[in-house]
Design a protein around this motif. Sequence first.
Motif, PDB file in Angstrom:
ATOM      1  N   LYS A   1       0.869  -1.171   0.000  1.00  0.00           N
ATOM      2  CA  LYS A   1       0.000   0.000   0.000  1.00  0.00           C
ATOM      3  C   LYS A   1       0.908   1.225   0.000  1.00  0.00           C
ATOM      4  O   LYS A   1       1.942   1.234   0.667  1.00  0.00           O
ATOM      5  CB  LYS A   1      -0.873  -0.024   1.245  1.00  0.00           C
ATOM      6  CG  LYS A   1      -1.746   1.176   1.446  1.00  0.00           C
ATOM      7  CD  LYS A   1      -2.673   0.967   2.612  1.00  0.00           C
ATOM      8  CE  LYS A   1      -2.187   1.746   3.803  1.00  0.00           C
ATOM      9  NZ  LYS A   1      -3.128   1.749   4.917  1.00  0.00           N
ATOM     10  N   GLN A   2       0.532   2.233  -0.781  1.00  0.00           N
ATOM     11  CA  GLN A   2       1.321   3.450  -0.814  1.00  0.00           C
ATOM     12  C   GLN A   2       0.399   4.656  -0.748  1.00  0.00           C
ATOM     13  O   GLN A   2      -0.617   4.714  -1.431  1.00  0.00           O
ATOM     14  CB  GLN A   2       2.172   3.533  -2.077  1.00  0.00           C
ATOM     15  CG  GLN A   2       3.049   4.764  -2.109  1.00  0.00           C
ATOM     16  CD  GLN A   2       3.933   4.826  -3.333  1.00  0.00           C
ATOM     17  OE1 GLN A   2       3.663   4.188  -4.344  1.00  0.00           O
ATOM     18  NE2 GLN A   2       4.990   5.601  -3.241  1.00  0.00           N
ATOM     19  N   LEU A   3       0.785   5.610   0.084  1.00  0.00           N
ATOM     20  CA  LEU A   3       0.052   6.856   0.199  1.00  0.00           C
ATOM     21  C   LEU A   3       0.728   7.896  -0.682  1.00  0.00           C
ATOM     22  O   LEU A   3       1.951   8.025  -0.676  1.00  0.00           O
ATOM     23  CB  LEU A   3       0.028   7.332   1.652  1.00  0.00           C
ATOM     24  CG  LEU A   3      -0.698   8.642   1.907  1.00  0.00           C
ATOM     25  CD1 LEU A   3      -2.199   8.463   1.714  1.00  0.00           C
ATOM     26  CD2 LEU A   3      -0.414   9.146   3.297  1.00  0.00           C
ATOM     27  N   ILE A   4      -0.070   8.619  -1.449  1.00  0.00           N
ATOM     28  CA  ILE A   4       0.436   9.695  -2.295  1.00  0.00           C
ATOM     29  C   ILE A   4      -0.328  10.953  -1.908  1.00  0.00           C
ATOM     30  O   ILE A   4      -1.549  10.994  -1.984  1.00  0.00           O
ATOM     31  CB  ILE A   4       0.237   9.381  -3.793  1.00  0.00           C
ATOM     32  CG1 ILE A   4       1.031   8.149  -4.158  1.00  0.00           C
ATOM     33  CG2 ILE A   4       0.639  10.572  -4.644  1.00  0.00           C
ATOM     34  CD1 ILE A   4       0.809   7.675  -5.562  1.00  0.00           C
ATOM     35  N   LYS A   5       0.399  11.956  -1.476  1.00  0.00           N
ATOM     36  CA  LYS A   5      -0.212  13.228  -1.103  1.00  0.00           C
ATOM     37  C   LYS A   5      -0.299  14.119  -2.333  1.00  0.00           C
ATOM     38  O   LYS A   5       0.611  14.145  -3.146  1.00  0.00           O
ATOM     39  CB  LYS A   5       0.609  13.919  -0.025  1.00  0.00           C
ATOM     40  CG  LYS A   5       0.710  13.116   1.251  1.00  0.00           C
ATOM     41  CD  LYS A   5       0.300  13.963   2.401  1.00  0.00           C
ATOM     42  CE  LYS A   5       0.400  13.151   3.670  1.00  0.00           C
ATOM     43  NZ  LYS A   5      -0.848  13.098   4.344  1.00  0.00           N
ATOM     44  N   VAL A   6      -1.384  14.835  -2.458  1.00  0.00           N
ATOM     45  CA  VAL A   6      -1.575  15.791  -3.546  1.00  0.00           C
ATOM     46  C   VAL A   6      -1.272  17.180  -2.979  1.00  0.00           C
ATOM     47  O   VAL A   6      -1.892  17.595  -1.993  1.00  0.00           O
ATOM     48  CB  VAL A   6      -3.013  15.741  -4.106  1.00  0.00           C
ATOM     49  CG1 VAL A   6      -3.186  16.750  -5.222  1.00  0.00           C
ATOM     50  CG2 VAL A   6      -3.329  14.335  -4.595  1.00  0.00           C
ATOM     51  N   LYS A   7      -0.310  17.862  -3.592  1.00  0.00           N
ATOM     52  CA  LYS A   7       0.057  19.197  -3.118  1.00  0.00           C
ATOM     53  C   LYS A   7      -1.144  20.123  -3.249  1.00  0.00           C
ATOM     54  O   LYS A   7      -1.818  20.159  -4.278  1.00  0.00           O
ATOM     55  CB  LYS A   7       1.204  19.769  -3.951  1.00  0.00           C
ATOM     56  CG  LYS A   7       2.528  19.125  -3.704  1.00  0.00           C
ATOM     57  CD  LYS A   7       3.583  19.810  -4.548  1.00  0.00           C
ATOM     58  CE  LYS A   7       4.903  19.095  -4.440  1.00  0.00           C
ATOM     59  NZ  LYS A   7       5.920  19.733  -5.300  1.00  0.00           N
ATOM     60  N   ASN A   8      -1.382  20.885  -2.196  1.00  0.00           N
ATOM     61  CA  ASN A   8      -2.484  21.831  -2.202  1.00  0.00           C
ATOM     62  C   ASN A   8      -2.070  23.041  -1.374  1.00  0.00           C
ATOM     63  O   ASN A   8      -1.913  22.937  -0.167  1.00  0.00           O
ATOM     64  CB  ASN A   8      -3.751  21.194  -1.629  1.00  0.00           C
ATOM     65  CG  ASN A   8      -4.956  22.062  -1.842  1.00  0.00           C
ATOM     66  OD1 ASN A   8      -5.012  22.835  -2.785  1.00  0.00           O
ATOM     67  ND2 ASN A   8      -5.923  21.948  -0.955  1.00  0.00           N
TER      68      ASN A   8
END
Length: 161
Positions: free
Chosen positions: A91-98
């Motif tokens: 499982k991998q978490l990917i953050k979306v820049k905001n």
Amino acid sequence: MPSFDTVLKADAVELRNAIDQTNKEITGRFDFKGSSAKVELKEFDITIHADSEFQREQVLDVLRNKCTKRNVDPKFLVEEKVEKMSGDKVKQLIKVKNGVAQDDAKKIVKAIKDSKIKVQASIQGDAVRVTGGKRDDLQATMALLRKDMDDLPLTFDNFRD
């Protein structure tokens, strides 16, 4: 005084569409038959579930391609550490820049001041407001930021004349 805001935000609708298209392609591909690979979006966090490290890389590649086709810059995606689940599952978490981070905002302001263009830049929360006397100066500032800050997918909003 003409002004604009320099912001860092992905189009949420296009991001959702890219993730939906990624899931649709994964379910239709022969090499993913019978696997539990999927992509989920919650707020600005994307989670990739896959049966193996190789499948995770394939899913991530499909996600990047779909984002590019939907005009969501892949630079918005910040990959976190890959977590091992039971067996070979990962499982991998990917953050979306905001929003523009404080240190990035300081870099933007410094680049504008060093350019000697007759504009003023101020940090306003998660955006940088640029004001100037002429529209041409603002457009020159936009071109400067696109060139100098190529590691950030900046957008320019709220242009006022």
